[in-house]
Design a protein around this motif. Structure first.
Motif, PDB file in Angstrom:
ATOM      1  N   SER A 191      40.577  42.279  48.870  1.00 22.51           N
ATOM      2  CA  SER A 191      39.518  41.634  48.071  1.00 22.51           C
ATOM      3  C   SER A 191      39.904  40.193  47.750  1.00 22.51           C
ATOM      4  O   SER A 191      39.067  39.290  47.787  1.00 22.51           O
ATOM      5  CB  SER A 191      39.313  42.373  46.753  1.00 22.51           C
ATOM      6  N   HIS A 252      35.905  50.457  46.129  1.00 19.52           N
ATOM      7  CA  HIS A 252      35.893  49.202  46.890  1.00 19.52           C
ATOM      8  C   HIS A 252      34.640  49.126  47.761  1.00 19.52           C
ATOM      9  O   HIS A 252      33.957  48.098  47.821  1.00 19.52           O
ATOM     10  CB  HIS A 252      37.146  49.110  47.784  1.00 19.52           C
ATOM     11  N   GLU A 254      31.802  50.449  47.297  1.00 15.67           N
ATOM     12  CA  GLU A 254      30.546  50.273  46.539  1.00 15.67           C
ATOM     13  C   GLU A 254      30.129  48.807  46.489  1.00 15.67           C
ATOM     14  O   GLU A 254      28.955  48.480  46.448  1.00 15.67           O
ATOM     15  CB  GLU A 254      30.734  50.784  45.096  1.00 15.67           C
ATOM     16  N   ARG A 255      31.147  47.911  46.524  1.00 18.75           N
ATOM     17  CA  ARG A 255      30.843  46.495  46.334  1.00 18.75           C
ATOM     18  C   ARG A 255      30.691  45.728  47.652  1.00 18.75           C
ATOM     19  O   ARG A 255      30.550  44.512  47.656  1.00 18.75           O
ATOM     20  CB  ARG A 255      31.976  45.845  45.528  1.00 18.75           C
ATOM     21  N   THR A 257      29.367  44.132  51.159  1.00 22.59           N
ATOM     22  CA  THR A 257      28.078  43.658  51.737  1.00 22.59           C
ATOM     23  C   THR A 257      28.254  43.466  53.231  1.00 22.59           C
ATOM     24  O   THR A 257      29.373  43.512  53.738  1.00 22.59           O
ATOM     25  CB  THR A 257      27.682  42.298  51.122  1.00 22.59           C
ATOM     26  N   ASN A 268      35.964  45.793  56.500  1.00 22.68           N
ATOM     27  CA  ASN A 268      35.206  46.845  55.812  1.00 22.68           C
ATOM     28  C   ASN A 268      34.928  48.018  56.728  1.00 22.68           C
ATOM     29  O   ASN A 268      34.877  49.166  56.290  1.00 22.68           O
ATOM     30  CB  ASN A 268      33.915  46.265  55.240  1.00 22.68           C
ATOM     31  N   TRP A 320      24.746  51.736  45.487  1.00 21.85           N
ATOM     32  CA  TRP A 320      25.779  50.811  45.954  1.00 21.85           C
ATOM     33  C   TRP A 320      25.092  49.526  46.406  1.00 21.85           C
ATOM     34  O   TRP A 320      23.885  49.477  46.558  1.00 21.85           O
ATOM     35  CB  TRP A 320      26.537  51.395  47.162  1.00 21.85           C
ATOM     36  N   LYS A 321      25.940  48.488  46.670  1.00 17.35           N
ATOM     37  CA  LYS A 321      25.341  47.241  47.175  1.00 17.35           C
ATOM     38  C   LYS A 321      24.686  47.492  48.526  1.00 17.35           C
ATOM     39  O   LYS A 321      23.697  46.865  48.874  1.00 17.35           O
ATOM     40  CB  LYS A 321      26.421  46.158  47.324  1.00 17.35           C
ATOM     41  N   GLN A 326      26.374  53.878  51.411  1.00 17.78           N
ATOM     42  CA  GLN A 326      26.443  55.035  50.525  1.00 17.78           C
ATOM     43  C   GLN A 326      25.936  56.277  51.262  1.00 17.78           C
ATOM     44  O   GLN A 326      26.549  57.346  51.216  1.00 17.78           O
ATOM     45  CB  GLN A 326      25.581  54.743  49.293  1.00 17.78           C
TER      46      GLN A 326
END
Length: 1973
Positions: A191, A252, A254-255, A257, A268, A320-321, A326
């Motif tokens: 991150s 992690h 969840e955030r 993009t 990711n 989630w974003k 998700q």
């Protein structure tokens, strides 16, 4: 706490991490066993670094102060003494760096110092910028090491097959890291680290340099994040994360993009996959033995808490974003729950497992399949990782198999929606918006996932179930060989899904279903199943509601539809001049139909691309005829996109050569590209119009690209040369013209909607050019205009496309210009290091440009040669010159520089660097271009720096930068490695070729020499010293340095299994390395010897030759090896203490045996013809090895197959292709064999060089004589053992024979040198021992016991002889040249037993005959006897070989074989060989061949002769025959064979050139090597005379026969003989001739011989014979007055003037010859007297009774040309008396000089240096000063022995002449004083008559033979007789008598002819005292 304030010069943030990574790589990837222990140590030491992952040392006040004062006080550096002052600038930079990365000040200083040290590796960067790179590189190394360690863990998904202890170690270590919170650290770092933020920081502090630097920094940062993320992924794959860690990971995600293009980034994606693997339970289904063990550690199955926590977290309704992400996680969780629920005893988890349906619902509601398609599968990293693909595959297949009801639900919903849409369209409403498309997305996902078939996994095979009873068992049946086994349930379910989805397909899902099938058909087996499915679907009995065409997803339906479209659209075809053509007609294809067609066409292409059977089956189907229909549609008016798909499908069909051939004709017929224009047609049609008018307007070019693709495929299988015959000039040209002029030349000026398409067009068209040129070999017929008939007129046919391309590339054509410009643009774009659309395609296009230039360069020589020979009016220039031309854009000649700049991208685009290196290598062969290139490369400093960096980078390229696992690496990785390796090789070749050119050349520039100074003045520095850049030299040294730290030298590597290709390559490269190492050692030895660096030479020699274990510098290596040598090993030392000599171990490492590939077994091709073709395809590669060009052979064979016509040929094609592949396999094996043999020969050659240098160039005294012999013996025996092995390859024989020759020569020399050491003689003996070089001392005295021969021992010598003879026999019939060496060796060997030249001291004669007979056998005789015994034990086989070689074959071979026979016959006491020679007819053959020699020898007497080979073989032959003649039996055999008769018939002896003594010396420069015609003539004549003489001497029994034949020889060449006897030119040569000739005449031209002549005795011929003989006699007597009289001195004076320039030894020769002539004439006189008058009363008076010489000397003086004695006159007795006196005085002078020489020889060491020098100079005219004293003594001794032996000969001749003279004088006195009746006495008349009568009775020829006897009689008066008596008394006075008696005492008695002189003197004295009555 106090921080250590010493600085680590390798930077603690970089150096140690680099080492960790190196060690990890060595242990895990390179599998080095020794690295495991090292890894353990490293991990223990650096554990804190892994725990604190990426944590930097903090700043510290103390450090800050220390650094601040460093410019005054300096800092301490670890491992160095004292402190180092730092410059202010560096301190400033250190603080900046410290702030930038938040690291300790000392750490910053370390990074900068390391940066400074590493700077040469990064040209153009400052130390600060390098420090930035090193900082991130350190982080990367730690991250990569972590990832590798985790990958090696024991776990459930994969294994690296490492040793159990290593796996345990890494697993334990990583477990400890995990306990310390590894997941949290990794996620935090991922991150925190962000490329953009880092770049902003660096930008602020000016920490970024050039584009390349930016790219490198960003790549390093990305790699750090990526490796960290992949560490977690690898962990999850092997063992799932714990509960907390899993929650952290979910947190992690969840955030997260997505990227701009909608896909997940690599980091990711890795984290997502890590989570999916945490929920992966597929391993439970595998029944491995470790499964149960893993189940206990699997939280999903064992921890209820784990499931509860995760479940509640995922059920959480918070979004989630990325909802799709998700949904994906939820889907995988649901499937995991469903999987668990099917296991036994999980009832406890029921509350969770029953929630799986709901969870799936949630996932589907969030479009899980769409997300997977758009964000996961399309992510660029997805297909690079096999386990990502496998996980998503499992996800989908689990869904389809575990949730069948859900799938059914999706299908039902899709059917429902389809009905609604249908109703809406019927009613004309908009379809409702709320429709879901989940099934579509699922199908598209399946299609997308399997489309690529990466890693050739063929995962889609799970969807095909082969075992169901299909209607066409032939196609399907037992395709997988598992027809009768029940397939797994999972597979049944999946295949049912595929089939059921296709039943009653609603239109909305039609295209997704086709796309799904397309994905599932990727792979050879899958394609086959899919083909069968479509075939079965179409069969009419499948119950189907949708009309008669069967299922819409079937071949039947699809091709039927295509036909209908064709029918329908054909009616709309516009007329030729219709203008509406450009707009679509009203009745066209709707968009939906078009999409459906495109989808089906793509599916078709996929299937037929993968499956050849499908391709042929479709193509040959009678109803469908796809190719015809597609070509028909292409002529209709349909959108370009559809046309493009149709063309792509055709391209897929064109992959089969048999289809391609007919496709070409169809293409031509349909005029897709218009190649024939009807005269009436106003407007062009076809693809060209589409390109120019439709595609250009739309700015999209799918059709053009597809057409190029089609041509590219078709060209693969060759373009028919008769294309379009009958309608136009046949050939490919119109297509090439279109590609070149319309597509390529205009591609840059067109507009493109999609930027990447520009490069796609360029790539595809250049690919076609490349293929055409690649397959083109210039032929002579291409350069002759071929005429064809077309509609009644002759027109010129088109040239092959390759010819046309070559022509355009060898001219400044627009095409070449565009290619160079494209190249330049490509390099510019690559230099930005930024991504841009179409980058891959641009790189490919540039690669094709380079490849085309490369091909043109390779072919331009041949092309231009053929063009010159032809009459074509074309002008071309060599491409290398065109490349030197000016670039119109930059106005500089920078084309080659642009090509070279590709090397700078070796890391990112290895192919470009490879092609570029190849081109440079090709161009650099030309010296003029070299100089220009150096100028271009160095003209601009920055360019020069970049280019140097590029070359260095390519050489430095670590083959395994990322430790690619070669055995597991993908094909692509292996290919890249190979390309990089080849690039390095090309660059090295470039350097090697350049070094051979004159300076300045490229190599000097690249190796870092200064170009403006002479090469020798450059001081080469280490990189970075005095600003010296890192050059190719440093890179090469680096490559060579690797691995030298370890102890495994190249010799330690014994051969691996020979068949593996890599080992082959390895063995070859190992041998080559050894070869060069040995060559270097040879040079080193030679140079150190020349420069007298004795200790260095000695060290090297010890290293190579010692056979005792070396104590001082033994390294623990090379222990005592077992001694397995032959008997010889035990002769001298205790074998136990010995080790193998290094020189022999090197030999051991070359394996002489070679596996030969099995011979070809062919069914179709003719084997002999194939062998012929293979031979024709052979060429020499760069290393000089003859190998077969496999590609060329492949092309030839494939062309042969393609030329076959008819259905049978097509049917057999697969078999033919298979056989071609067998042939190619065989040729590859054969090439390997040839290369391997070449390498072995090379290694052996180098070994031979090394051995020869040791023996010849190193100072002799460095190796003791004894050791020298033992070393040679060992090497000889080893080398023989290896080559005599049955397995040994014959190709190695020549080299081995060469070594054997050298070794034997040196052995012979060493043994003979040793024999010469002085021996202590007994007191009775005179101390006369002589040490000579070519020869040994006098034999040992009787008393000394004979031990053996030399220190090597007789038995060793015998072993060597046997092996030599075995080797000769092993060569069999062939290999004559090899035997030549072996004969030479054998001669040297036999020389050992040859008795040396001994000085004739006149002492040996003192021994009595008995003493001589009873003397023991000496060493020489013994060895000789044993040698001949061994030779004879080989019997007729050996005789046959040697005799055959002596009669036939190569000249040198014949000469050596003859010399060998000569040697053997001379020592063969049993005369076995002589018997064989005569019985088997070889002797007769040799004798008969003299007539053939006659012709060639005649040609040698011209002033400018051809080669002198014939002369040398003739001399050898005559020498051998002379040797045979020396044996009595041999002489008889030769007479029987008619040797003298043959010689009498030879005409060459009559061709005596005119001698002119002045002429020879008048020449300005006498010839150096080729003898003058006179000398050549003598070389021909003398052997013949010698042979005659020897035969006369040794033929006792047949003496008369021999003499009569010789007389015939003399008469047949009488002109020559008389010319010689006239002896007008007194030179050493002519005197030798005369000496031999008089010797022959004295034995042959005698009265008794004439009766033996087998001539028809009639009066005439008798008269003629008598005339000849009489003339010979007169001329011989005439010689006496020249050489015996006082006149002789004048002759010599004249001779001396000429000889002044010549050697001293000439004088000796002349003196000897003159004495020999006198002796021969005296012998002749004696023989004549004895034969013609046996009694004293009737003496044949040869001399008049006058003692005054002058009386007969008034004739010749004024005119030396006239005969010396007029034939009517007889010489007087005065000549005899003069000769007697002369010889007596000569005797004493000779005797004195002989004694002097003997004394000198005994005390050579005491002689003054000048005298030694003088003695040497007569043997060695130049360079006496350069040789050592010992060698001078050797030469002086040799000269003295020669002088002594010469003296002894002269003494014996003098003594003979004296005795003969006395005898003749006595006989004449006796006759004249006692029996002669003077003329003035009364009864003279009576007396003369009686005398004549008596003579006639006795000898019919007497009057003539006794010269002019009557004239002699008439002269004698009483006065003469009285005068004779008085004169004789005066002449034969006391002094003369005393002299004569002294001679007898001094010499004759010693020689045992006791008192002969004494008796004669007494008689003569008596006669003279007698009173005259």
């Amino acid at each position: 706490m106090a921080t250590p304030l010493a600085v680590n010069s390798a930077a603690s943030l970089w150096g140690p991490y680099k080492d960790i990574w190196q060690t990890v790589g060595n242990a895990l990837w390179k599998r080095q066993p020794e690295a495991v222990h090292l890894l353990d140590m490293v991990l223990k030491k650096h554990k804190p670094d892994f725990i604190s992952l990426f944590k930097n040392p903090p700043k510290h006040v103390q450090q800050h102060e220390k650094v601040q004062k460093a410019s005054m006080e300096g800092v301490a550096i670890q491992g160095q003494q004292g402190t180092r002052l730092l410059p202010e600038q560096l301190i400033k930079e250190a603080f900046v760096l410290s702030d930038l990365f938040d690291i300790g000040e000392l750490a910053a200083v370390e990074l900068l110092l390391a940066g400074e040290h590493q700077q040469p590796h990064f040209p153009g960067l400052t130390r600060g910028l390098v420090a930035v790179l090193l900082y991130w590189d350190g982080k990367r190394c730690i991250a990569n090491s972590l990832k590798a360690l985790i990958q090696s863990r024991r776990g459930k998904t994969w294994t690296l097959e490492l040793s159990p202890e290593l796996v345990s170690m890494t697993t334990h270590f990583t477990d400890e890291l995990m306990e310390q919170g590894l997941t949290y650290k990794v996620l935090t770092l991922v991150s925190q680290i962000d490329v953009n933020n880092e770049f902003e920081k660096l930008q602020r502090e000016r920490g970024l340099g050039s584009e390349k630097h930016r790219k490198e920094v960003s790549d390093l940062i990305k790699e750090c994040r990526q490796s960290l993320a992949e560490s977690l992924f690898a962990w999850a794959c092997q063992s799932p994360l714990g509960r907390d860690d899993t929650l952290l990971l979910i947190g992690h995600l969840e955030r997260v993009t997505v990227e701009a293009n909608g896909s997940l980034d690599a980091v990711n994606l890795a984290l997502l996959m890590a989570l999916l693997y945490c929920f992966d339970i597929s391993f439970i289904l595998q029944s491995t033995e470790e499964r149960d063990d893993m189940l206990h550690h699997f939280p999903l199955l064992t921890e209820r808490q784990y499931i509860a926590t995760i479940h509640s977290r995922l059920q959480d309704s918070q979004l989630w974003k990325l909802p799709g992400l998700q949904a994906t996680v939820r889907l995988s969780w649901a499937l995991a729950l469903r999987g668990i629920s099917q296991l036994p005893d999980v009832t406890a988890l029921a509350e969770f497992t029953e929630a799986d349906e709901a969870m799936v619902e949630l996932a589907i509601a969030d479009n899980v399949f769409l997300f997977l398609t758009e964000s996961v599968v399309t992510s660029e990293n997805f297909y690079q990782e096999e386990f990502y693909i496998r996980r998503v595959h499992n996800l989908i297949t689990d869904f389809l198999t575990l949730m069948p009801m859900k799938v059914k639900q999706l299908r039902n919903r899709a059917d429902e929606d389809a009905r609604m849409i249908h109703m809406s369209t019927q009613m004309g409403n908009e379809p409702p918006i709320s429709l879901r498309r989940d099934l579509e997305h699922l199908m598209l996902l399946i299609g997308e996932l399997y489309k690529r078939n990466s890693f050739n996994l063929e995962l889609a095979l799970e969807y095909w179930c082969p075992s169901e009873p299909l209607q066409t068992p032939t196609v399907m049946g037992s395709y997988l060989g598992v027809a009768h086994q029940r397939p797994p349930q999972r597979q049944v379910v999946l295949s049912k899904f595929v089939r059921q989805m296709g039943d009653l397909l609603p239109p909305t899902i039609y295209i997704p279903y086709l796309k799904m099938l397309q994905g599932l058909a990727s792979g050879p087996q899958c394609a086959h199943y899919c083909f069968s499915l479509l075939k079965v679907n179409g069969s009419s009995h499948v119950e189907n509601m949708q009309g008669t065409g069967g299922s819409p997803v079937s071949w039947e339906h699809f091709f039927h539809s295509l036909m209908l479209y064709h029918e329908h659209l054909r009616k709309d075809l516009p007329s030729a001049d219709s203008v509406q053509y450009r707009h679509l007609p009203s009745r066209g294809i709707t968009q939906k139909e078009q999409d459906g067609l495109i989808a089906f066409l793509q599916l078709t292409s996929t299937i037929i691309t993968w499956s050849e059977n499908a391709r042929l089956a479709l193509c040959e189907h009678p109803q469908w005829t796809p190719v015809v229909v597609i070509l028909g549609l292409l002529q209709c008016s349909i959108p370009p996109v559809l046309k493009a798909e149709l063309l792509k499908t055709l391209a897929a069909f064109g992959k089969s050569p048999e289809i391609a051939a007919s496709l070409w004709q169809s293409l031509e017929y349909t005029q897709i590209l218009q190649t024939v224009r009807a005269p009436s047609q106003r407007q062009a049609i076809g693809i060209e119009v589409e390109l120019n008018e439709i595609e250009s307007r739309c700015e999209e070019y799918p059709l053009t690209r597809a057409f190029c693709q089609l041509l590219s495929t078709l060209v693969e299988s060759s373009a028919p040369s008769n294309l379009g015959a009958g309608l136009r000039p046949p050939g490919f040209d119109p297509y090439l013209q279109f590609l070149r002029d319309s597509v390529f030349l205009r591609f840059r000026t067109r507009a493109y909607r999609r930027a990447a398409e520009k490069w796609e067009v360029a790539e595809v068209v250049l690919e076609v050019f490349y293929k055409l040129l690649r397959d083109y070999e210039p032929q002579l017929e291409d350069f002759v205009d071929q005429f064809v008939e077309l509609q009644g007129e002759e027109i010129i046919a088109y040239k092959p496309p390759g010819f046309s391309l070559m022509y355009h590339l060898l001219n400044e054509s627009p095409m070449l210009e565009l290619m160079l410009s494209l190249l330049e643009e490509g390099v510019k774009q690559l230099d930005t290091y930024a991504p841009f659309p179409g980058k891959k395609h641009l790189e490919k296009a540039v690669e094709h440009c380079l490849a085309l230039l490369n091909l043109a360069l390779q072919k331009d020589n041949l092309f231009m040669d053929l063009l010159r020979e032809s009459q074509l009016a074309l002008i071309v220039s060599p491409l290398e010159q065109l490349l030197q031309g000016i670039n119109p854009r930059t106005k500089k000649a920078d084309n080659v520089v642009n090509i070279a700049r590709c090397l700078c991208h070796g890391n990112t685009s290895p192919e470009l660097a490879f092609e570029s290196a190849k081109i440079l290598c090709c161009i650099s062969c030309n010296s003029n271009i070299q100089i220009k290139l150096v100028g271009d490369f160095t003209h601009d400093q920055s360019v020069s720096q970049k280019l140097m960096a590029g070359f260095v980078e390519c050489l430095d390229n670590e083959d395994a930068e990322e430790f690619v696992r070669l055995e597991e690496g993908s094909e692509f990785e292996k290919k890249v490695l190979l390309i990089r390796h080849e690039t390095r090789i090309h660059i090295l070749n470039l350097l090697i070729t350049s070094l051979e050119r004159n300076p300045p050349n490229l190599a000097l520039y690249l190796l870092g020499f200064e170009l403006k100074k002479p090469v020798s003045t450059t001081n080469l520095q280490d990189p970075g010293v005095l600003g010296c850049p890192r050059t190719c030299l440093h890179a090469i040294l680096n490559i060579l340095e690797k691995g030298t730290k370890g102890r495994t030298g190249p010799l330690a590597v014994k051969e691996s299994p020979q068949l593996a290709e890599l080992c082959y390559q390895y063995e070859i490269s190992m041998l080559n390395q050894m070869s060069w190492l040995m060559k270097t050692a040879s040079i080193e030895l030679r140079v150190t010897s020349l420069n007298r660096q004795r200790s260095h030479t000695q060290r090297l020699l010890h290293l190579l030759l010692d056979d005792m274990p070396v104590k001082p510098y033994s390294d623990g290596e090379g222990g005592i090896e077992d001694e397995n040598r032959s008997i010889s090993g035990f002769l001298h030392f205790d074998a136990a203490t010995k080790v193998r000599r290094k020189i022999l171990s090197i030999l051991d490492s070359v394996d002489f045996s070679q596996e030969i590939p099995e011979p070809l077994q062919l069914d179709f091709f003719d084997r002999a013809q194939v062998e012929q073709v293979i031979a024709n395809c052979e060429h020499k590669n760069l290393r000089g090895q003859t190998v077969c060009n496999v590609k060329l052979l492949h092309r030839v064979l494939v062309a042969e197959v393609n030329a076959l016509q008819g259905m049978a040929a097509i049917g057999q094609r697969p078999l033919l292709m298979e056989e071609i592949s067998t042939i190619l396999q065989y040729v590859v094996e054969r090439n390997k064999l040839l290369q391997c043999l070449h390498a072995k020969r090379h290694a052996l050659e180098s070994w031979r060089q090394l051995v020869e240098i040791i023996l010849t160039a190193c100072p002799q005294d460095l190796i003791q004589t004894e050791d020298r012999q033992l070393i040679i013996r060992d090497i000889l025996q080893d080398v023989h053992d290896k080559i005599l092995d049955d397995e040994a390859a014959q190709e190695l024989m020549p080299v081995v024979a060469g070594v054997v020759f050298t070794l034997t020569a040196h052995l012979s020399q060493a043994v003979r040198t040793e024999q010469k050491q002085p021996l202590v003689l007994g007191s009775r003996e005179v101390h006369s021992v002589f040490l000579l070089d070519a020869s040994l001392a006098s034999p040992p005295p009787v008393e000394s016991p004979v031990v053996g021969f030399a220190s090597i021992g007789d038995s060793s010598l015998h072993i060597i002889l046997k092996k030599l003879l075995d080797f000769i026999l092993k060569t069999g019939g062939g290999f004559q040249r090899v035997r030549t060496h072996l004969y030479g060796s054998l001669l040297y060997y036999l020389q050992v037993a040859q008795r040396p030249d001994e000085p004739d001291t006149l002492e040996t004669a003192k021994k009595s005959m008995w003493e001589r007979l009873t003397a023991p056998e000496d060493v020489f005789s013994k060895l000789q006897r044993e040698n001949i015994g061994i030779i004879e034990s080989y019997g007729a086989a050996l005789m046959e070989v040697v005799c055959r070689d002596a009669c036939d074959g190569h000249e040198i071979g014949r000469m050596l074989a003859l010399a060998l026979l000569d040697r053997i016959v001379s020592v063969d006491k049993q005369q076995q060989w002589l018997l064989y020679l005569s019985n088997s007819g070889y002797l007769k053959v040799l004798v008969d061949s003299l007539v053939d020699d006659d012709r060639t020898l005649q040609s040698l007497l011209t002033p400018q002769p051809p080669l002198l080979k014939a002369l040398y073989t003739y001399e050898s032959k005559m020498a051998f025959l002379t040797r045979v003649a020396k044996i009595q039996q041999g002489a008889l055999e030769l007479l029987r064979a008619g040797v003298i008769v043959q010689l009498a018939q030879c005409q060459v002896y009559d061709m005596r050139p005119e001698m002119d003594p002045q002429g020879m010396f008048g020449m300005r420069d006498p010839p150096v090597f080729i003898p003058t015609p006179a000398d050549r003539y003598r070389q021909i004549l003398l052997p013949a005379l010698q042979l005659c003489q020897v035969i006369l001497t040794s033929s006792m029994v047949q003496h008369l026969q021999a003499a009569s034949q010789v007389l015939q020889f003399l008469i047949s060449h009488s002109d020559t003989i008389q010319a010689i006897l006239r002896c007008q030119d007194v030179s050493a040569g002519s005197l030798q001739e005369l000496a031999l000739l008089t010797g022959i005449i004295s034995k042959a031209a005698l009265p008794g011989i004439v009766s033996e002549l087998d001539v028809d005795v009639n009066e005439g011929s008798l008269m003629e014979l008598q005339g000849h003989i009489g003339r010979f006699q007169r001329q011989c007597l005439g010689l006496l007055s020249r050489f015996g009289g006082s006149d002789r001195l004048r002759q010599f004076k004249f001779q001396d003037d000429n000889v002044a320039a010549d050697r001293v030894s000439k004088k000796d020769e002349i003196e000897l010859a003159v004495q020999q002539i006198c002796a021969n004439v005296m012998e002749y006189c004696q023989s004549l007297m004895l034969q013609s008058s046996p009694t004293c009363q009737h003496a044949a008076c040869l001399f008049t009774p006058s003692l005054s010489e002058t009386m007969n000397r008034d004739g010749p003086r004024p005119d030396p040309q006239a005969p010396v004695v007029p034939y009517w006159r007889l010489p007087g007795l005065g000549i005899i008396v003069h000769l007697l006196k002369q010889s007596a005085s000569d005797f004493f002078s000779y005797y004195d000089s002989h004694r002097r020489s003997v004394n000198k020889l005994q005390n050579v060491e005491q002689l003054p240096p000048d005298e030694i020098k003088e003695l040497c100079q007569s043997l060695l005219p130049a360079g006496v000063d350069k040789i050592s004293t010992a060698q001078k003594y050797v030469l002086a001794r040799r000269r003295l022995v020669k002088l002594i032996n010469n003296g002894a000969k002269l003494l014996s001749l003098c003594s003979f002449i004296i005795e003969t003279c006395l005898f003749i004088f006595w006989r004449h006195l006796e006759y004249y004083l006692l029996h002669c009746t003077p003329t003035d006495s009364q009864d003279a008349l009576f007396a003369s008559r009686t005398l004549l009568k008596s003579r006639r009775l006795q000898d019919p020829f007497a009057p003539d033979t006794s010269l002019d006897f009557r004239s002699g009689l008439t002269v004698v008066s009483q006065h003469d007789v009285d005068q004779l008596q008085t004169d004789s008394i005066n002449a034969f006075g006391e002094s003369l008598q005393k002299k004569l008696l002294d001679i007898e005492g001094l010499y004759s008695k010693v020689r045992s002819r006791h008192s002969f002189i004494q008796a004669l003197v007494r008689r003569i004295r008596g006669l003279l005292r007698r009173p005259r009555n």
